[in-house]
Write a protein that holds these residues in place. Structure first.
Motif, PDB file in Angstrom:
ATOM      1  N   LYS A 116      -3.032 -11.534 -16.721  1.00  0.00           N
ATOM      2  CA  LYS A 116      -3.245 -11.347 -18.290  1.00  0.00           C
ATOM      3  C   LYS A 116      -1.816 -11.985 -18.960  1.00  0.00           C
ATOM      4  O   LYS A 116      -1.856 -12.450 -20.102  1.00  0.00           O
ATOM      5  N   GLU A 135      -9.575 -15.386 -22.290  1.00  0.00           N
ATOM      6  CA  GLU A 135      -8.189 -15.766 -22.686  1.00  0.00           C
ATOM      7  C   GLU A 135      -7.682 -16.991 -21.966  1.00  0.00           C
ATOM      8  O   GLU A 135      -6.714 -17.505 -22.366  1.00  0.00           O
ATOM      9  N   ARG A 136      -8.085 -17.187 -20.524  1.00  0.00           N
ATOM     10  CA  ARG A 136      -7.712 -18.191 -19.848  1.00  0.00           C
ATOM     11  C   ARG A 136      -9.082 -18.872 -19.425  1.00  0.00           C
ATOM     12  O   ARG A 136     -10.050 -18.393 -19.260  1.00  0.00           O
TER      13      ARG A 136
END
Length: 552
Positions: free
Chosen positions: A447, A481-482
């Protein structure tokens, strides 16, 4: 992020053209279908070593290529510019070929590069978490590196290591000086005396051959003068001088030349000979006039030669080697003088130690902050992974003098139950627990990573039931997020993917090949049902799969 991957003649893949999306993508398939081939191909494109064994049987070479969107990676764009590897704006193309002899070629944006350069670029693009990551977690070095990466202090840790080695180098130099100072001082004094003695000779690099030539000339000056004068007498000044006789012959021939033109050729030769003989007589006369019969200079030269011979015998070298000997002694003397005194060396050592301690203190503070945060996050994740009451701790054990890795030793501790004290990871975690803890750590550390694409290769081994669904939700949350790609054998994880790729084997022209296809909703239901139901898929299994996918 990864936009596309092209694979040609790789292991059991003949040709694949894959396009990827953002979010959470899952890859599933039966055992042996070749799920990990995709990861292996991508790893090669990112600079991993490969050999001829990856080339599909009967083919000349394997060709692999990947395209990445790097619009949000300014550090990589700067790296590409610095290495003259920039391509189209916002895009990075990585290509690798390996032929049947094992010869490998690598390219970044069409430019040939080394594997090291390809790996450096790859580190900005993709982070691959393998299924054996939990085993690596038991290694102290990896535990420390993991914390530094989470803290964003990898560069500082590298500087601390360099500063420590610099400090220790100065310390070893000072200790060696103190140990050998008596011998070093004696050598220093001897060298100073030898250098003064050799410098006193003032011998230039070309003086020795010049002295030898001058001595030979002075020592034989009388013989040289006599020979020159004899030559002048014979050629021009004597009663029977050759030049006078030759000129007489030339005169007689000139008188009869009109009777036979054939005499012109020998007459021309004689004229030339007379001119050269006249020139020779002039040169010998000039040489004799300037020849110096100087006994005093001869004695000076002989004394100088004897002095050089004496010095050469003393140092056991040839006279012509004395300038090089002086240079060697001067360089050694400069080296000893540069070593300085014990006090100077101690001062340098203390200064280097202070630099190391200052940076190491900053690293320690960042590690403490990151350790507290990572401990809390992984402990929280453990509660969701069927380890209620368990806790995770990143312990920092202070080192009195510090080492190349800082002022503390990093150790991962875990307690499976609230009633138990935290102990080293290797001593308290079972295989299943270790897998779950490893996954929690990987998700939490990912993260904060700067790498846009994360790949998880069967990291959910040893996990099942409700925990598998939690794992899937973790990965899906990370996918918000990714870009996340996950090879999985768990239907609970596969059902939570934003995209679903299926890997399968097929037989074509007698060859077993691997193929990958993007699944639509109905196809996903069938695949999830296969993963749930095994050999025979029933309507009940299909309904269960549809419920997991959230479609009716």
């Amino acid at each position: 992020m990864l936009l596309s991957l092209s694979i040609r003649d790789f292991v059991i893949v003949d040709r694949l053209e894959l396009e990827f999306s953002s979010g959470f993508t899952v890859l599933t398939g039966e055992t042996g279908a070749g799920k990990s081939i995709l990861i292996d191909a991508l790893a090669l494109v990112l600079g991993e070593r490969g050999d001829a064994g990856v080339v599909r049987a009967g083919c000349e070479r394997a060709e692999l290529a990947a395209e990445f969107d790097i619009g949000k990676l300014p550090q990589l764009q700067s790296w590409l510019d610095e290495n003259d590897l920039a391509g189209d704006p916002g895009v990075c193309l990585m290509r690798r070929s390996i032929d049947a002899t094992g010869r490998s070629r690598a390219f970044v944006n069409g430019n040939g590069v080394t594997l090291q350069q390809m790996r450096e670029a790859g580190e900005y693009l993709v982070d691959i978490h393998g299924q054996h990551a939990h085993q690596s977690l038991l290694k102290p070095a990896l535990q420390r590196d993991l914390l530094d990466a989470y803290a964003g202090q990898v560069a500082l840790a590298r500087e601390v290591a360099l500063d420590y080695r610099g400090w220790q180098g100065l310390r070893e130099r000072r200790v060696a000086w103190e140990k050998d100072s008596v011998a070093a001082l004696a050598e220093l004094e001897q060298l100073e005396w030898q250098v003064r003695e050799l410098q006193g000779l003032d011998l230039g690099p070309e003086e020795w051959p010049e002295l030898q030539a001058e001595h030979a000339r002075l020592a034989h000056a009388a013989s040289l003068l006599e020979s020159a004068q004899f030559g002048v007498e014979l050629l021009a000044d004597g009663d029977l001088a050759l030049l006078s006789q030759l000129n007489g012959l030339i005169g007689r021939l000139n008188k009869v030349l009109e009777y036979d033109a054939a005499l012109g050729e020998p007459l021309a030769i004689l004229d030339s000979s007379a001119a050269q003989m006249q020139e020779a007589a002039y040169s010998l006369r000039h040489y004799a006039q300037r020849l110096d019969l100087d006994p005093e200079r001869l004695r000076e030269v002989e004394q100088r030669i004897e002095a050089l011979h004496g010095m050469a015998r003393k140092y056991r070298v040839m006279p012509e080697a004395l300038p090089a000997l002086l240079q060697e002694r001067e360089e050694r003397l400069a080296g000893l003088q540069h070593m300085g005194s014990a006090a100077e060396l101690r001062q340098q050592e203390d200064a280097a130690r202070e630099v190391y301690l200052a940076k190491a203190a900053i690293l320690s503070e960042e590690r403490r902050r990151a350790a507290q945060e990572l401990s809390a996050r992984v402990s929280e994740a453990m509660q969701q992974l069927a380890m209620a009451g368990g806790c995770f701790e990143v312990a920092l054990h202070v080192l009195e003098e510090g080492d190349a890795h800082g002022l503390e030793r990093v150790e991962l501790l875990v307690s499976a139950h609230s009633s138990l004290a935290a102990k080293p990871l290797a001593k308290v975690a079972s295989g299943g627990e270790l897998s779950r803890i490893s996954l929690a750590i990987q998700v939490m550390t990912s993260k904060v990573a700067a790498v846009p694409t994360l790949i998880f290769d069967e990291v959910d081994v040893g996990i099942g039931g409700g925990v598998a669904e939690v794992v899937g939700k973790m990965l899906r949350g990370l996918g918000a997020e990714r870009q996340v790609l996950c090879i999985t054998h768990l239907p609970q994880v596969a059902a939570l993917g934003d995209q679903h790729w299926q890997v399968a084997k097929c037989v074509r022209d007698g060859q077993v090949l691997s193929q990958i296809s993007l699944l639509e909703h109905e196809q996903r239901i069938e695949e999830i049902a296969r993963m749930l139901g095994g050999v025979e898929i029933t309507s009940t299994t299909r309904r269960h799969a549809a419920e997991m996918l959230g479609v009716s």
